[in-house]
Design a protein around this motif. Structure first.
Motif, PDB file in Angstrom:
ATOM      1  N   ARG A 198       0.831  -1.224   0.000  1.00  0.00           N
ATOM      2  CA  ARG A 198       0.000   0.000   0.000  1.00  0.00           C
ATOM      3  C   ARG A 198       0.853   1.256   0.000  1.00  0.00           C
ATOM      4  O   ARG A 198       0.365   2.352   0.266  1.00  0.00           O
ATOM      5  CB  ARG A 198      -0.890   0.043   1.234  1.00  0.00           C
ATOM      6  CG  ARG A 198      -2.212  -0.694   1.101  1.00  0.00           C
ATOM      7  CD  ARG A 198      -2.086  -2.173   1.174  1.00  0.00           C
ATOM      8  NE  ARG A 198      -3.393  -2.822   1.304  1.00  0.00           N
ATOM      9  CZ  ARG A 198      -3.569  -4.130   1.296  1.00  0.00           C
ATOM     10  NH1 ARG A 198      -2.511  -4.940   1.144  1.00  0.00           N
ATOM     11  NH2 ARG A 198      -4.765  -4.648   1.416  1.00  0.00           N
ATOM     12  N   ALA A 199       2.140   1.137  -0.295  1.00  0.00           N
ATOM     13  CA  ALA A 199       3.047   2.286  -0.267  1.00  0.00           C
ATOM     14  C   ALA A 199       2.546   3.394  -1.177  1.00  0.00           C
ATOM     15  O   ALA A 199       1.958   3.145  -2.237  1.00  0.00           O
ATOM     16  CB  ALA A 199       4.450   1.858  -0.687  1.00  0.00           C
ATOM     17  N   ASN A 200       2.781   4.631  -0.746  1.00  0.00           N
ATOM     18  CA  ASN A 200       2.438   5.858  -1.481  1.00  0.00           C
ATOM     19  C   ASN A 200       0.943   6.147  -1.510  1.00  0.00           C
ATOM     20  O   ASN A 200       0.518   7.101  -2.162  1.00  0.00           O
ATOM     21  CB  ASN A 200       2.986   5.812  -2.913  1.00  0.00           C
ATOM     22  CG  ASN A 200       4.490   5.655  -2.942  1.00  0.00           C
ATOM     23  OD1 ASN A 200       5.194   6.248  -2.127  1.00  0.00           O
ATOM     24  ND2 ASN A 200       5.001   4.834  -3.857  1.00  0.00           N
ATOM     25  N   THR A 201       0.137   5.354  -0.815  1.00  0.00           N
ATOM     26  CA  THR A 201      -1.281   5.663  -0.687  1.00  0.00           C
ATOM     27  C   THR A 201      -1.447   6.743   0.389  1.00  0.00           C
ATOM     28  O   THR A 201      -0.939   6.578   1.499  1.00  0.00           O
ATOM     29  CB  THR A 201      -2.089   4.426  -0.277  1.00  0.00           C
ATOM     30  OG1 THR A 201      -1.911   3.401  -1.235  1.00  0.00           O
ATOM     31  CG2 THR A 201      -3.568   4.757  -0.160  1.00  0.00           C
ATOM     32  N   PRO A 202      -2.129   7.844   0.090  1.00  0.00           N
ATOM     33  CA  PRO A 202      -2.334   8.869   1.128  1.00  0.00           C
ATOM     34  C   PRO A 202      -3.040   8.273   2.345  1.00  0.00           C
ATOM     35  O   PRO A 202      -4.005   7.524   2.207  1.00  0.00           O
ATOM     36  CB  PRO A 202      -3.207   9.912   0.415  1.00  0.00           C
ATOM     37  CG  PRO A 202      -2.885   9.740  -1.042  1.00  0.00           C
ATOM     38  CD  PRO A 202      -2.663   8.262  -1.216  1.00  0.00           C
ATOM     39  N   LEU A 203      -2.569   8.596   3.530  1.00  0.00           N
ATOM     40  CA  LEU A 203      -3.132   8.012   4.746  1.00  0.00           C
ATOM     41  C   LEU A 203      -4.633   8.234   4.902  1.00  0.00           C
ATOM     42  O   LEU A 203      -5.340   7.322   5.338  1.00  0.00           O
ATOM     43  CB  LEU A 203      -2.397   8.564   5.979  1.00  0.00           C
ATOM     44  CG  LEU A 203      -0.946   8.118   6.177  1.00  0.00           C
ATOM     45  CD1 LEU A 203      -0.466   8.537   7.560  1.00  0.00           C
ATOM     46  CD2 LEU A 203      -0.788   6.619   6.014  1.00  0.00           C
ATOM     47  N   PRO A 204      -5.184   9.427   4.543  1.00  0.00           N
ATOM     48  CA  PRO A 204      -6.625   9.587   4.689  1.00  0.00           C
ATOM     49  C   PRO A 204      -7.422   8.638   3.786  1.00  0.00           C
ATOM     50  O   PRO A 204      -8.574   8.327   4.072  1.00  0.00           O
ATOM     51  CB  PRO A 204      -6.866  11.050   4.291  1.00  0.00           C
ATOM     52  CG  PRO A 204      -5.563  11.723   4.537  1.00  0.00           C
ATOM     53  CD  PRO A 204      -4.531  10.706   4.187  1.00  0.00           C
ATOM     54  N   ARG A 205      -6.802   8.182   2.704  1.00  0.00           N
ATOM     55  CA  ARG A 205      -7.492   7.295   1.773  1.00  0.00           C
ATOM     56  C   ARG A 205      -7.157   5.823   2.010  1.00  0.00           C
ATOM     57  O   ARG A 205      -7.709   4.932   1.360  1.00  0.00           O
ATOM     58  CB  ARG A 205      -7.115   7.700   0.341  1.00  0.00           C
ATOM     59  CG  ARG A 205      -7.979   7.074  -0.751  1.00  0.00           C
ATOM     60  CD  ARG A 205      -7.954   7.920  -2.025  1.00  0.00           C
ATOM     61  NE  ARG A 205      -6.634   8.238  -2.476  1.00  0.00           N
ATOM     62  CZ  ARG A 205      -5.898   7.460  -3.286  1.00  0.00           C
ATOM     63  NH1 ARG A 205      -6.366   6.298  -3.681  1.00  0.00           N
ATOM     64  NH2 ARG A 205      -4.709   7.844  -3.672  1.00  0.00           N
ATOM     65  N   LEU A 206      -6.271   5.536   2.962  1.00  0.00           N
ATOM     66  CA  LEU A 206      -5.842   4.173   3.216  1.00  0.00           C
ATOM     67  C   LEU A 206      -6.953   3.366   3.883  1.00  0.00           C
ATOM     68  O   LEU A 206      -7.537   3.795   4.880  1.00  0.00           O
ATOM     69  CB  LEU A 206      -4.608   4.175   4.114  1.00  0.00           C
ATOM     70  CG  LEU A 206      -3.988   2.813   4.420  1.00  0.00           C
ATOM     71  CD1 LEU A 206      -3.399   2.191   3.157  1.00  0.00           C
ATOM     72  CD2 LEU A 206      -2.915   2.945   5.492  1.00  0.00           C
ATOM     73  N   ASP A 207      -7.247   2.195   3.345  1.00  0.00           N
ATOM     74  CA  ASP A 207      -8.267   1.301   3.893  1.00  0.00           C
ATOM     75  C   ASP A 207      -7.630   0.465   5.002  1.00  0.00           C
ATOM     76  O   ASP A 207      -7.065  -0.597   4.751  1.00  0.00           O
ATOM     77  CB  ASP A 207      -8.821   0.408   2.780  1.00  0.00           C
ATOM     78  CG  ASP A 207      -9.890  -0.555   3.276  1.00  0.00           C
ATOM     79  OD1 ASP A 207     -10.306  -0.434   4.452  1.00  0.00           O
ATOM     80  OD2 ASP A 207     -10.306  -1.434   2.497  1.00  0.00           O
ATOM     81  N   THR A 208      -7.719   0.939   6.237  1.00  0.00           N
ATOM     82  CA  THR A 208      -7.093   0.240   7.349  1.00  0.00           C
ATOM     83  C   THR A 208      -7.785  -1.096   7.652  1.00  0.00           C
ATOM     84  O   THR A 208      -7.141  -2.037   8.115  1.00  0.00           O
ATOM     85  CB  THR A 208      -7.080   1.113   8.612  1.00  0.00           C
ATOM     86  OG1 THR A 208      -8.422   1.516   8.920  1.00  0.00           O
ATOM     87  CG2 THR A 208      -6.212   2.344   8.403  1.00  0.00           C
ATOM     88  N   VAL A 209      -9.089  -1.173   7.388  1.00  0.00           N
ATOM     89  CA  VAL A 209      -9.806  -2.437   7.612  1.00  0.00           C
ATOM     90  C   VAL A 209      -9.326  -3.495   6.627  1.00  0.00           C
ATOM     91  O   VAL A 209      -9.051  -4.649   7.001  1.00  0.00           O
ATOM     92  CB  VAL A 209     -11.325  -2.228   7.493  1.00  0.00           C
ATOM     93  CG1 VAL A 209     -12.059  -3.572   7.606  1.00  0.00           C
ATOM     94  CG2 VAL A 209     -11.820  -1.271   8.561  1.00  0.00           C
ATOM     95  N   GLY A 210      -9.208  -3.109   5.360  1.00  0.00           N
ATOM     96  CA  GLY A 210      -8.704  -4.047   4.360  1.00  0.00           C
ATOM     97  C   GLY A 210      -7.271  -4.451   4.627  1.00  0.00           C
ATOM     98  O   GLY A 210      -6.889  -5.613   4.431  1.00  0.00           O
ATOM     99  N   LEU A 211      -6.459  -3.498   5.104  1.00  0.00           N
ATOM    100  CA  LEU A 211      -5.070  -3.805   5.434  1.00  0.00           C
ATOM    101  C   LEU A 211      -5.008  -4.778   6.607  1.00  0.00           C
ATOM    102  O   LEU A 211      -4.210  -5.729   6.604  1.00  0.00           O
ATOM    103  CB  LEU A 211      -4.321  -2.514   5.767  1.00  0.00           C
ATOM    104  CG  LEU A 211      -2.839  -2.656   6.160  1.00  0.00           C
ATOM    105  CD1 LEU A 211      -2.061  -3.366   5.071  1.00  0.00           C
ATOM    106  CD2 LEU A 211      -2.239  -1.281   6.452  1.00  0.00           C
ATOM    107  N   ARG A 212      -5.846  -4.574   7.604  1.00  0.00           N
ATOM    108  CA  ARG A 212      -5.893  -5.506   8.753  1.00  0.00           C
ATOM    109  C   ARG A 212      -6.264  -6.911   8.288  1.00  0.00           C
ATOM    110  O   ARG A 212      -5.652  -7.898   8.712  1.00  0.00           O
ATOM    111  CB  ARG A 212      -6.900  -5.014   9.778  1.00  0.00           C
ATOM    112  CG  ARG A 212      -7.198  -6.011  10.891  1.00  0.00           C
ATOM    113  CD  ARG A 212      -8.329  -5.524  11.776  1.00  0.00           C
ATOM    114  NE  ARG A 212      -8.712  -6.550  12.738  1.00  0.00           N
ATOM    115  CZ  ARG A 212      -9.590  -7.510  12.493  1.00  0.00           C
ATOM    116  NH1 ARG A 212     -10.141  -7.609  11.295  1.00  0.00           N
ATOM    117  NH2 ARG A 212      -9.894  -8.392  13.436  1.00  0.00           N
ATOM    118  N   ASP A 213      -7.261  -7.022   7.412  1.00  0.00           N
ATOM    119  CA  ASP A 213      -7.674  -8.340   6.917  1.00  0.00           C
ATOM    120  C   ASP A 213      -6.531  -9.029   6.176  1.00  0.00           C
ATOM    121  O   ASP A 213      -6.355 -10.252   6.280  1.00  0.00           O
ATOM    122  CB  ASP A 213      -8.890  -8.200   5.999  1.00  0.00           C
ATOM    123  CG  ASP A 213     -10.143  -7.777   6.753  1.00  0.00           C
ATOM    124  OD1 ASP A 213     -10.161  -7.919   7.995  1.00  0.00           O
ATOM    125  OD2 ASP A 213     -11.094  -7.285   6.113  1.00  0.00           O
TER     126      ASP A 213
END
Length: 257
Positions: A80-95
């Motif tokens: 997920r590098a270079n993805t702006p933090l406000p747009r980062l899907d933290t739920v998807g990343l956790r999964d």
């Protein structure tokens, strides 16, 4: 006193008021336009530009324990590098992180302006089980599977690690295996460290062999807190401290031999 009058003629006053209304309208248009431009610029900075983009070098991972490969977790985050933090899907990343072998639970939080904090709960092994038991086959075991408290395999070894009990149950009997793991999970850390082997023929006949030589007849996984208290009291009491067998399967009527 009368207020001063800019224009004395009606036509002049009407024209003056019209000019004032046009001036106010222009200011409102400019104000709204400026606000929209500001919102668009802020949106671009937050959601598109690299100003708040995720930097894989600014990632912290905690709680990996002994079985989780931190580099595998870092690789998932790096995708997920270079993805702006406000747009980062933290739920998807956790999964996605939960798919890494050995991860039992995960929590992902943003660490402004470029980072991510990953808190893990690792699946720590609590027992070593012959692979033939899990496979439901008979014969000589090729090795030992390391299981966590939920019965999930988190590794494989040829010989049991120091401090980890070996579990002996009927081949393919998952119910009895679950009962033994439940008993081991309920034990305090110091007592669990003394268990060299745990065995059972049914879910109600769990037995533990302590490394010091004593045997503990535990019975079922029920009443674990009471059984622990009774066992610890018996091992401390002068009259039973040196017993070879502690039977706490009926904790209100314990037996020592």
């Amino acid at each position: 006193m009368r207020p001063s009058v800019v224009s004395t003629g009606s036509a002049a006053r009407f024209a003056e008021r019209a000019r004032a209304r046009r001036t106010i309208a222009r200011r409102q248009v400019f104000g709204v336009g400026g606000g929209l431009v500001g919102l668009a610029a802020a949106g671009w900075v937050l959601f598109v530009s690299p100003v708040l983009a995720l930097d894989p070098l600014d990632v912290t991972v905690t709680g990996a324990g002994t079985v989780v490969a931190v580099d595998q977790v870092a690789a998932v985050v790096a995708s997920r590098a270079n993805t702006p933090l406000p747009r980062l899907d933290t739920v998807g990343l956790r999964d996605a992180i939960l798919e890494v072998p050995g991860v039992r639970e995960a929590r992902v939080t943003r660490s402004w302006p470029h980072g991510i904090a990953v808190e893990l709960v690792a699946r720590e092994p609590v027992a070593a089980v012959p692979e033939t038991v899990l496979a439901g086959t008979t014969g000589t075991a090729a090795g030992l599977a390391l299981l966590d408290m939920d019965g999930v395999q988190v590794g494989r070894v040829d010989t049991a690690p120091d401090g980890l009990p070996v579990v002996d149950v009927p081949v393919g009997d998952k119910r009895t295996l679950t009962a033994v793991l439940s008993v081991l999970q309920s034990l305090p850390a110091d007592l669990l460290g003394e268990v060299g082997q745990a065995s059972a023929q049914t879910q109600d006949t769990v037995t533990m062999q302590l490394r010091g030589g004593a045997r503990v007849e535990w019975g079922s996984a029920q009443q674990a807190p009471l059984k622990i208290a009774v066992l610890q009291a018996l091992r401390k009491a002068p009259s039973s401290a040196g017993a070879h067998v502690y039977d706490v399967s009926a904790p209100t009527l314990p037996v020592t031999k």
